[in-house]
Write an enzyme that holds these catalytic residues in place. Structure first.
Site, PDB file in Angstrom:
ATOM      1  CB  SER A 110      -0.894  -0.008   1.231  1.00  0.00           C
ATOM      2  OG  SER A 110      -0.097  -0.303   2.358  1.00  0.00           O
TER       3      SER A 110
ATOM      4  CB  THR B  51      -1.742   5.598   4.137  1.00  0.00           C
ATOM      5  OG1 THR B  51      -2.440   5.602   2.913  1.00  0.00           O
ATOM      6  CG2 THR B  51      -0.906   6.845   4.278  1.00  0.00           C
TER       7      THR B  51
ATOM      8  CB  THR C   3      -0.508   6.345   0.487  1.00  0.00           C
ATOM      9  OG1 THR C   3      -1.380   5.234   0.397  1.00  0.00           O
ATOM     10  CG2 THR C   3      -1.053   7.457  -0.374  1.00  0.00           C
TER      11      THR C   3
ATOM     12  NE  ARG D   6      -8.531   8.249  -4.095  1.00  0.00           N
ATOM     13  CZ  ARG D   6      -7.925   7.954  -2.959  1.00  0.00           C
ATOM     14  NH1 ARG D   6      -6.654   7.624  -2.938  1.00  0.00           N
ATOM     15  NH2 ARG D   6      -8.585   7.967  -1.830  1.00  0.00           N
TER      16      ARG D   6
ATOM     17  CB  THR E  14      -4.251   5.448   7.544  1.00  0.00           C
ATOM     18  OG1 THR E  14      -4.343   4.360   6.615  1.00  0.00           O
ATOM     19  CG2 THR E  14      -4.709   4.962   8.906  1.00  0.00           C
ATOM     20  N   GLY E  15      -6.812   5.556   5.690  1.00  0.00           N
ATOM     21  CA  GLY E  15      -8.189   5.138   5.409  1.00  0.00           C
ATOM     22  C   GLY E  15      -8.713   5.798   4.151  1.00  0.00           C
TER      23      GLY E  15
ATOM     24  N   GLY F 223      -9.485   8.247   1.830  1.00  0.00           N
ATOM     25  CA  GLY F 223      -9.012   9.628   1.770  1.00  0.00           C
ATOM     26  C   GLY F 223     -10.099  10.639   1.488  1.00  0.00           C
TER      27      GLY F 223
HETATM   28  N1  ASP Z   1      -5.609   7.434   2.726  1.00  0.00           N
HETATM   29  C1  ASP Z   1      -5.186   6.717   1.563  1.00  0.00           C
HETATM   30  C2  ASP Z   1      -5.867   7.265   0.353  1.00  0.00           C
HETATM   31  O1  ASP Z   1      -7.042   7.571   0.424  1.00  0.00           O
HETATM   32  C3  ASP Z   1      -5.437   5.259   1.601  1.00  0.00           C
HETATM   33  C4  ASP Z   1      -5.055   4.495   2.805  1.00  0.00           C
HETATM   34  O2  ASP Z   1      -4.775   5.024   3.870  1.00  0.00           O
HETATM   35  O3  ASP Z   1      -5.030   3.299   2.687  1.00  0.00           O
HETATM   36  O4  ASP Z   1      -5.238   7.324  -0.669  1.00  0.00           O
END
Ligand code: ASP
Length: 326
Positions: A85, A187, A205, A215, A238-239, A241
Site C-alpha cells: 500500500s 498508508t 501511500t 485519483r 489513514t483510510g 481519503g
Molecule cells: N488514505 C489513503 C488514500 O485515500 C489510503 C489508505 O490510507 O489506505 O489514498
C-alpha cells in the site's frame, strides 16, 4: 556535554533492550528520569510502522532531527516490496499503474508534497526536495517526475510481479470498480518528536487499490493526510481519503490540541466529525494518530482493526486503536 553523553548512554541501552526482546534493562529505573526528559517519540500507522519506527529511531537516538527521522522512517515502508500500500510493491490503480502520493512537514511549518507520481520509489524524499528546493508546496504527475529526475532520482518499475498478479486477478473478475472500502487502508503516516522538542510529520501511500487513474487521496494534502505545527502537535490519517479530505482531519486534530484537547480526545473529535458529515461512514475505515509537544499520543478510528506503532521509552510496540462504531 554531560547531558548529551547521558542521552547517548540511555539510547544505547535502549537499543540493547529492544534487541533483547523489549526486556527491561537493569539500568532502566536509574535512567528512567533521564529518558523521560530527553527521550524522543515516534508514532506511525499500521504494522509496517514497527520497521519504519526502527529506521526513524536510528536518527532520533543519536540526537537527529525529527524531519530526518520521519523521512528515513517512511522510506523503509516505501522501499519494502511486501508493503502493498506504499511505494515500491504498492497495488496499482484500476489501469494497472502504480501512482504515489506523499507529504512532509518540518518544525518550521515548511511543507512539501507530491501526488500522482509514477516510477519513483521514494516519493517522500521528492516531497522533501519540493519543500527545500522550490518556492512551491506541491508538484504532481509528470511535473513531479521531471523534478525528481532532475534531482538525481531514477526511474524504476514499481509494479512487482506479486502486485501485478493481484491486479490481473481483479481485472479478470470484470468488476471495474474504483476501490474497495473495506480493505487496503495501509498508508504510512509518521510523526516524531526529537530530543530538542521539535516535531515533524510524513505521510506516503500508493492510495486505494484499483482507484481511478489520476485519483489523489488525502495523503499528500497538507492538513488532510498530515499536519504539523511545532507550537502544538502533529497528526496523520489513514483510510478512505475522500472522507478525510472533506473534513481536513489532521488539521482539525492539531487545532483541537491547540485549544487544549489531549491528542486522544482530538483524534476522537476528528473521527466523530466524519461520522457526522460522511453518510456512508459505517462502510469505510479512517484512522488517525496524533502527537503533541509533550510527547503524549492519541489514536482513534471509525472501525475496529486500526493499529499503530509507538516507539518510546525503550519500546517499539504495535498497539490497537480504540474505535467509534460498535
Ligand atoms: N488514505 C489513503 C488514500 O485515500 C489510503 C489508505 O490510507 O489506505 O489514498
Amino acid at each position: 556535554m554531560n547531558k548529551r553523553r547521558e542521552f547517548l548512554k540511555a539510547t544505547a541501552l535502549t537499543t540493547v533492550g529492544l534487541v533483547a526482546g523489549c526486556k527491561k534493562d537493569k539500568h532502566d529505573d536509574a535512567l528512567g528520569i533521564q529518558r523521560l526528559k530527553d527521550s524522543p517519540v515516534v508514532i506511525s500507522t499500521w504494522k509496517h510502522g514497527i520497521a519504519a519506527n526502527v529506521s526513524a529511531w536510528k536518527v532520533l537516538e543519536i540526537g537527529g532531527r525529527a524531519l530526518d527521522a520521519v523521512e528515513q522512517g517512511v522510506r523503509t515502508s516505501e522501499s519494502d516490496p511486501e508493503c502493498t500500500s506504499v511505494g515500491y510493491g504498492g497495488l496499482p490503480d484500476r489501469d494497472g499503474k502504480v501512482t504515489l502520493d506523499a507529504c512532509i512537514m518540518d518544525e518550521k511549518g515548511n511543507a512539501g508534497s507530491v501526488a500522482f507520481l509514477e516510477n519513483i520509489k521514494n516519493p517522500i524524499s521528492v516531497a522533501r526536495l519540493v519543500m527545500e528546493k522550490t518556492p512551491h508546496v506541491m508538484l504532481v504527475g509528470e511535473g513531479a517526475k521531471r523534478f525528481a529526475l532532475e534531482n538525481g532520482f531514477i526511474e524504476e518499475n514499481l509494479l512487482t510481479e506479486k502486485a501485478k498478479a493481484e491486479w490481473e486477478k481483479w481485472i479478470a473478475t470484470g468488476v471495474y470498480k474504483p476501490w474497495d472500502y473495506k480493505s487496503n487502508h495501509d498508508t504510512i503516516g509518521m510523526l516524531a518528536l526529537d530530543k530538542d522538542g521539535n516535531l515533524s510529520g510524513a505521510c506516503t501511500t500508493s492510495g486505494l487499490k484499483w482507484k481511478m487513474h489520476g485519483r489523489v487521496g488525502d495523503s499528500p494534502i497538507i492538513g488532510a493526510g498530515m499536519f504539523c505545527d511545532n507550537e502544538v502537535g502533529a497528526a496523520a490519517a489513514t483510510g478512505v481519503g475522500e472522507a478525510v479530505m472533506k473534513t481536513l482531519g489532521s488539521f482539525l486534530i492539531v487545532e483541537m490540541m491547540r485549544l487544549g484537547k489531549s491528542p486522544q480526545k482530538a483524534c476522537e473529535i476528528a473521527v466523530e466529525r466524519i461520522a457526522k458529515k460522511i453518510k456512508n461512514y459505517k462502510e469505510i475505515q479512517v484512522g488517525f494518530i496524533a502527537l503533541n509537544k509533550k510527547g503524549e499520543i492519541g489514536a482513534f478510528a471509525l472501525q475496529e482493526g486500526f493499529e499503530y506503532a509507538l516507539y518510546k521509552n525503550n519500546r517499539n510496540e504495535l498497539l490497537k486503536s480504540k474505535f467509534l462504531t460498535k
